[in-house]
Design a protein around this motif. Structure first.
Motif, mmCIF file in Angstrom:
data_model
loop_
_atom_site.group_PDB
_atom_site.id
_atom_site.type_symbol
_atom_site.label_atom_id
_atom_site.label_comp_id
_atom_site.label_asym_id
_atom_site.label_seq_id
_atom_site.Cartn_x
_atom_site.Cartn_y
_atom_site.Cartn_z
ATOM 1 N N LEU A 182 0.809 -1.220 0.000
ATOM 2 C CA LEU A 182 0.000 0.000 0.000
ATOM 3 C C LEU A 182 0.842 1.270 0.000
ATOM 4 C CD1 LEU A 182 -2.762 -0.994 2.582
ATOM 5 C CD2 LEU A 182 -2.863 -1.110 0.090
ATOM 6 N N TYR A 183 2.150 1.127 -0.003
ATOM 7 C CA TYR A 183 3.038 2.283 0.026
ATOM 8 C C TYR A 183 3.750 2.508 -1.304
ATOM 9 C CZ TYR A 183 2.243 1.364 4.944
ATOM 10 O OH TYR A 183 1.649 1.115 6.153
ATOM 11 N N SER A 184 3.491 1.663 -2.271
ATOM 12 C CA SER A 184 4.094 1.804 -3.594
ATOM 13 C C SER A 184 3.023 2.211 -4.592
ATOM 14 C CB SER A 184 4.741 0.484 -4.035
ATOM 15 O OG SER A 184 5.174 0.563 -5.382
ATOM 16 N N VAL A 240 -5.978 -2.414 -3.668
ATOM 17 C CA VAL A 240 -7.309 -1.995 -3.228
ATOM 18 C C VAL A 240 -8.378 -2.605 -4.126
ATOM 19 C CG1 VAL A 240 -8.789 -0.026 -2.727
ATOM 20 C CG2 VAL A 240 -6.347 0.137 -2.296
ATOM 21 N N ILE A 241 -8.105 -2.722 -5.422
ATOM 22 C CA ILE A 241 -9.077 -3.335 -6.327
ATOM 23 C C ILE A 241 -9.306 -4.798 -5.961
ATOM 24 C CG2 ILE A 241 -9.414 -4.109 -8.714
ATOM 25 C CD1 ILE A 241 -8.296 -1.477 -9.656
ATOM 26 N N VAL A 242 -8.233 -5.514 -5.574
ATOM 27 C CA VAL A 242 -8.393 -6.902 -5.125
ATOM 28 C C VAL A 242 -9.329 -6.961 -3.927
ATOM 29 C CG1 VAL A 242 -7.192 -8.851 -4.059
ATOM 30 C CG2 VAL A 242 -6.208 -7.730 -6.059
ATOM 31 N N THR A 243 -9.170 -6.027 -2.997
ATOM 32 C CA THR A 243 -10.051 -5.976 -1.831
ATOM 33 C C THR A 243 -11.487 -5.695 -2.243
ATOM 34 O OG1 THR A 243 -8.204 -5.119 -0.522
ATOM 35 C CG2 THR A 243 -10.404 -4.891 0.403
ATOM 36 N N ASP A 252 -3.518 8.555 2.824
ATOM 37 C CA ASP A 252 -2.566 9.657 2.942
ATOM 38 C C ASP A 252 -2.679 10.534 1.695
ATOM 39 O OD1 ASP A 252 -0.573 11.344 3.662
ATOM 40 O OD2 ASP A 252 1.074 9.979 3.179
ATOM 41 N N TYR A 253 -3.609 11.483 1.721
ATOM 42 C CA TYR A 253 -3.887 12.295 0.545
ATOM 43 C C TYR A 253 -3.495 13.747 0.814
ATOM 44 C CZ TYR A 253 -6.543 8.237 -0.721
ATOM 45 O OH TYR A 253 -6.916 6.951 -1.010
ATOM 46 N N PRO A 254 -3.255 14.559 -0.253
ATOM 47 C CA PRO A 254 -3.131 14.105 -1.635
ATOM 48 C C PRO A 254 -1.761 13.486 -1.899
ATOM 49 C CG PRO A 254 -2.770 16.444 -1.529
ATOM 50 C CD PRO A 254 -3.095 16.006 -0.124
ATOM 51 N N GLY A 255 -1.571 12.995 -3.095
ATOM 52 C CA GLY A 255 -0.287 12.431 -3.471
ATOM 53 C C GLY A 255 -0.316 10.934 -3.684
ATOM 54 N N LYS A 256 -1.401 10.258 -3.285
ATOM 55 C CA LYS A 256 -1.495 8.820 -3.480
ATOM 56 C C LYS A 256 -2.003 8.501 -4.879
ATOM 57 C CE LYS A 256 -0.427 6.536 0.364
ATOM 58 N NZ LYS A 256 0.487 5.396 0.409
ATOM 59 N N ARG A 257 -1.573 7.371 -5.380
ATOM 60 C CA ARG A 257 -2.032 6.949 -6.705
ATOM 61 C C ARG A 257 -3.528 6.654 -6.709
ATOM 62 N NH1 ARG A 257 -3.739 6.213 -10.865
ATOM 63 N NH2 ARG A 257 -3.005 5.000 -12.662
ATOM 64 N N THR A 258 -4.098 6.352 -5.556
ATOM 65 C CA THR A 258 -5.511 5.997 -5.481
ATOM 66 C C THR A 258 -6.421 7.194 -5.226
ATOM 67 O OG1 THR A 258 -5.113 5.457 -3.171
ATOM 68 C CG2 THR A 258 -5.141 3.635 -4.713
ATOM 69 N N LEU A 259 -5.906 8.400 -5.284
ATOM 70 C CA LEU A 259 -6.747 9.579 -5.076
ATOM 71 C C LEU A 259 -7.892 9.573 -6.087
ATOM 72 C CD1 LEU A 259 -7.246 12.324 -3.702
ATOM 73 C CD2 LEU A 259 -5.799 13.349 -5.459
ATOM 74 N N SER A 260 -9.128 9.461 -5.605
ATOM 75 C CA SER A 260 -10.308 9.442 -6.462
ATOM 76 C C SER A 260 -11.120 10.712 -6.247
ATOM 77 C CB SER A 260 -11.170 8.215 -6.163
ATOM 78 O OG SER A 260 -11.721 8.309 -4.861
ATOM 79 N N LEU A 261 -12.157 10.900 -7.064
ATOM 80 C CA LEU A 261 -12.986 12.089 -6.920
ATOM 81 C C LEU A 261 -13.721 12.100 -5.584
ATOM 82 C CD1 LEU A 261 -14.518 12.479 -10.500
ATOM 83 C CD2 LEU A 261 -12.778 13.907 -9.406
#
Length: 313
Positions: A169-171, A179-182, A257-266
């Motif tokens: 979750l840190y890469s 997260v998609i697997v979850t 941990d936002y912003p800056g994460k690859r998973t940042l969504s709307l």
């Protein structure tokens, strides 16, 4: 006995029409009496907040100030100037595609495997169990699966025989997939059950006739099962699209941990701007854009689903 002339007289006809209107009005009042609580709840807890949010997006409200100041389309124009919005938009599109394709593919495979095996109800219950768990609880469970010293790394270390402490979750390369697997794990049950219902509704006669004619299993699935199952597939797609657009719990709990994460969504970006930065009007504009996207995509899929159903009939 009443004469026929009296039955057909204008006075009797007017009285009958008046009685019919009175009965219809009474039935309408009773119907509204039953649906009034639902209408009130939908209006108070759904429609009113939506209208307030739209109005709020045209103001300068920030940290309890500026609600009475009109901002026009400034909040919407800001969306295209802030790099985080475009990043969140792209991540949301990627997330929605993953939330549709993977649960549908895995759920369809399981539905085809489970439809004719013994103890089908037991397997369905096991796969459906994660659905009843709260997304926050699911995110917390899988967070500890993916930690450097979590379950997944322990299994990999046991298989390879060497220490493995990768932070899934840190890469930025693995966090979205993790997260998609979850998400797939939690939504797989409802997807599988809906597809099983669709498979059960398919008549057996065309399938048996195709087998008699020598059609293979692949040909039967492609030309018979899939076209007849397509309306159910589109219903599942609509549900998964809405869930993919609005997923917040898993993303926030597992990689918050936002912003800056690859998973940042709307959805997460909206929350971050509204409650972390206090930019409530700007967050409302993000919410309006997100809602418009959900409604548009869902409406298009609903139209396609309706046309597919009519063609099958």
């Amino acid at each position: 006995m009443i004469p026929a002339s009296a039955i057909l007289s204008p006075e009797v006809l007017r009285e009958a029409r008046h009685r019919e209107r009175r009965v219809a009005w009474q039935q309408t009042r009773i119907a509204w009496l039953f649906i009034a609580p639902a209408v009130i709840m939908v209006t108070v807890f759904l429609l009113a907040p939506v209208v307030f949010n739209v109005v709020l997006s045209f103001t300068k409200w920030q940290k309890f100030t500026g609600l009475d100041q009109f901002a026009g389309f400034n909040n919407y124009a800001r969306l295209f100037r802030v790099p985080y919005f475009s990043e969140a938009l792209g991540n949301t599109a990627f997330w929605v595609v993953g939330a549709v394709i993977f649960p549908l593919a895995v759920g369809l495979g399981l539905a085809l495997l489970l439809r004719n095996i013994p103890f089908q109800e037991t397997f369905k219950s096991l796969y459906f169990l994660p659905r009843v768990l709260a997304p926050t609880a699911v995110g917390a469970i899988w967070y500890y699966v993916y930690t450097p010293h979590g379950v997944l790394n322990s299994v990999i270390s046991g298989v390879t025989g060497s220490p493995f402490d990768f932070g899934w979750l840190y890469s930025s390369d693995t966090v979205t997939g993790s997260v998609i697997v979850t998400f797939v794990w939690q939504t797989l049950g409802i997807t599988m059950v809906l597809l099983l219902l669709g498979l059960a509704a398919i008549p057996r006669d065309p399938i048996e006739a195709a087998r008699v004619d020598g059609a293979s299993s692949g040909q039967i699935f492609r030309h018979i099962i899939w076209p007849l199952l397509l309306p159910t597939v589109l219903v599942v797609t609509i549900l998964n699209v809405a869930a993919g657009f609005t997923t917040f719990d898993l993303l926030w709990v597992m990689a918050g941990d936002y912003p800056g994460k690859r998973t940042l969504s709307l959805a997460v970006y909206m929350y971050y701007e509204s409650f972390s930065n206090g930019a409530w009007a700007y967050g409302s504009a993000v919410a309006v854009v997100l809602g418009a996207m959900v409604i548009t995509v869902s409406a298009l899929l609903a139209v396609v689903q309706s046309r597919v159903s009519k063609n099958i009939r």
